[in-house]
Design a protein around this motif. Structure first.
Motif, mmCIF file in Angstrom:
data_model
loop_
_atom_site.group_PDB
_atom_site.id
_atom_site.type_symbol
_atom_site.label_atom_id
_atom_site.label_comp_id
_atom_site.label_asym_id
_atom_site.label_seq_id
_atom_site.Cartn_x
_atom_site.Cartn_y
_atom_site.Cartn_z
ATOM 1 N N GLY A 96 -2.209 2.562 -4.591
ATOM 2 C CA GLY A 96 -1.412 1.958 -4.323
ATOM 3 C C GLY A 96 -0.634 0.252 -4.635
ATOM 4 O O GLY A 96 -1.021 -0.730 -5.317
ATOM 5 N N ALA A 140 0.795 -1.128 0.339
ATOM 6 C CA ALA A 140 0.350 -0.153 0.214
ATOM 7 C C ALA A 140 1.064 1.748 -0.164
ATOM 8 O O ALA A 140 0.848 1.743 0.941
ATOM 9 C CB ALA A 140 -0.811 -0.096 1.220
ATOM 10 N N LEU A 157 -5.764 0.159 -4.413
ATOM 11 C CA LEU A 157 -5.675 0.341 -3.386
ATOM 12 C C LEU A 157 -5.384 1.463 -2.765
ATOM 13 O O LEU A 157 -4.678 2.302 -3.556
ATOM 14 C CB LEU A 157 -4.005 -1.138 -3.490
ATOM 15 C CG LEU A 157 -3.941 -1.137 -1.471
ATOM 16 C CD1 LEU A 157 -4.800 -2.300 -0.696
ATOM 17 C CD2 LEU A 157 -2.357 -1.984 -2.050
#
Length: 392
Positions: A316, A107, A349
């Motif tokens: 992410g 992330a 993400l």
């Protein structure tokens, strides 16, 4: 500015059949730095899918978002910590994980958002700026070059780029040279003979030249694949420079833009990357203990798979850390979750960490750069936050 000496180097042959001819590789860069620690930065061009590399099987929403990709691997994913599992194509890296020489951050992202352009995303990644969604201004430099400027006493020409063009990550005011690798296969028989005599008569190049010829011949006769030969030549060349005065190297792999048939394409790329890391470990020998490898990509991919067995541009992503100097065996970063309300723009993400922070702390821990210099010059306006202590 970097000097652009596009020279026909006697060392050019060693990578002439790899970097210049390979669609997967772009320039290799080197730099000297104080001390015995070494940093290798690999830019994964095309946006590697961190959610497939490092599968959050412990997240209850993962399987529903990726019903095909999550179940399509020929081999079972490799459990890391009971929540994350490594893609099966990276099985060769599990000994590094168990030895604490492999780690990840999930992330993570640069400040780039929204438009998801490869070209801008890669420029922002290599420049290290806080430029949101806009293109960089002409003459932009790279964060690795700005880091070199914070290291006193570097000789001129300490940084070297090998390839058809420089990498932005090492462009800037710190002195550097560029070497143009030559594809030996296009030379006439007489020129090849002359090149062989030139290399063979030089004690500094005789053994590397012989190894390169052997790899080329093995690839031509089918004993090893051409891709294996190129990868092994690259790893040998990078390790050779790091055994000398170079302490920093950077190169890139392409081919990570997996919109279609991701299962096959990503497995091949991850296998190549794993083999490259293992080849670097073997070539560096004892120096692997003082080496950190950071593999970075411009952004991640969508949380949901698409209708053609792939994924689209996302936000992410994941960062790979390897090397004997790494305090690995960990997946770092705050996990945001994959519920729709937790996704960035309800599709990607959500980034919970700045990728630049890990690179900044790596420079701090490896080479002693002051936190103030990293936040003020290398990555302007970045707040490093707490030290994740990436080194052993």
């Amino acid at each position: 500015m970097l000097t652009r000496d596009l020279l026909l180097s006697r060392r050019s042959f060693l990578i002439g059949c790899s970097a210049a001819a390979s669609p997967l590789l772009t320039p290799v860069s080197f730099a000297a730095a104080p001390g015995e620690n070494r940093l290798v930065v690999i830019v994964l061009r095309g946006a590697m899918d961190g959610l497939d590399l490092l599968r959050p099987l412990g997240d209850r929403d993962y399987a529903a978002l990726r019903p095909t990709l999550a179940a399509s691997a020929h081999d079972a994913p490799l459990d890391l910590d009971g929540f994350f599992a490594l893609h099966p194509a990276c099985a060769g890296l599990m000994p590094l994980w168990r030895a604490g020489e492999l780690g990840f951050a999930h992330a993570v992202a640069t400040p780039y958002r929204d438009k998801r352009s490869h070209f801008i995303g890669q420029d922002v990644l290599e420049n290290g700026s806080a430029a949101g969604s806009g293109a960089l201004t002409p003459g932009a430099d790279g964060w690795l070059n700005r880091a070199l400027a914070q290291m006193p006493g570097l000789p001129r020409g300490a940084a070297v780029t090998v390839g058809r063009e420089p990498m932005l990550i090492l462009e800037g005011a710190a002195p550097a040279r560029h070497w143009l690798p030559v594809d030996e296969s296009g030379l006439s028989p007489q020129a090849q003979l002359l090149l062989a005599r030139l290399h063979g008569a030089d004690p500094d190049f005789a053994d590397p030249y012989r190894q390169a010829v052997q790899l080329r011949d093995e690839s031509q006769t089918g004993r090893i694949s051409n891709a294996d030969a190129k990868r092994d030549q690259l790893s040998a060349y990078v390790a050779d420079r790091l055994k000398g005065e170079a302490r920093i190297a950077a190169f890139s792999f392409g081919g990570w833009d997996t919109h279609h048939r991701q299962e096959q394409a990503l497995a091949k790329r991850l296998g190549d990357l794993a083999d490259t890391l293992l080849a670097l470990q073997a070539e560096l020998g004892p120096l692997w203990a003082t080496t950190m490898v950071l593999a970075l990509t411009e952004f991640g991919r969508t949380a949901r798979e698409n209708g053609t067995g792939g994924t689209d541009h996302g936000t992410g992503g994941a960062l790979i850390m390897a090397g004997g100097a790494v305090r690995g065996g960990r997946v770092l970063g705050g996990w945001p979750g994959l519920a729709e309300a937790d996704l960035f723009d309800r599709r990607d993400l959500m980034p919970t960490g700045d990728l630049r922070g890990y690179a900044g702390w790596a420079l701090h821990d490896l080479f002693g750069l002051a936190q103030s210099d990293i936040e003020g010059a290398v990555f302007p306006a970045l707040a490093l936050g707490a030290n994740p202590r990436l080194l052993r």
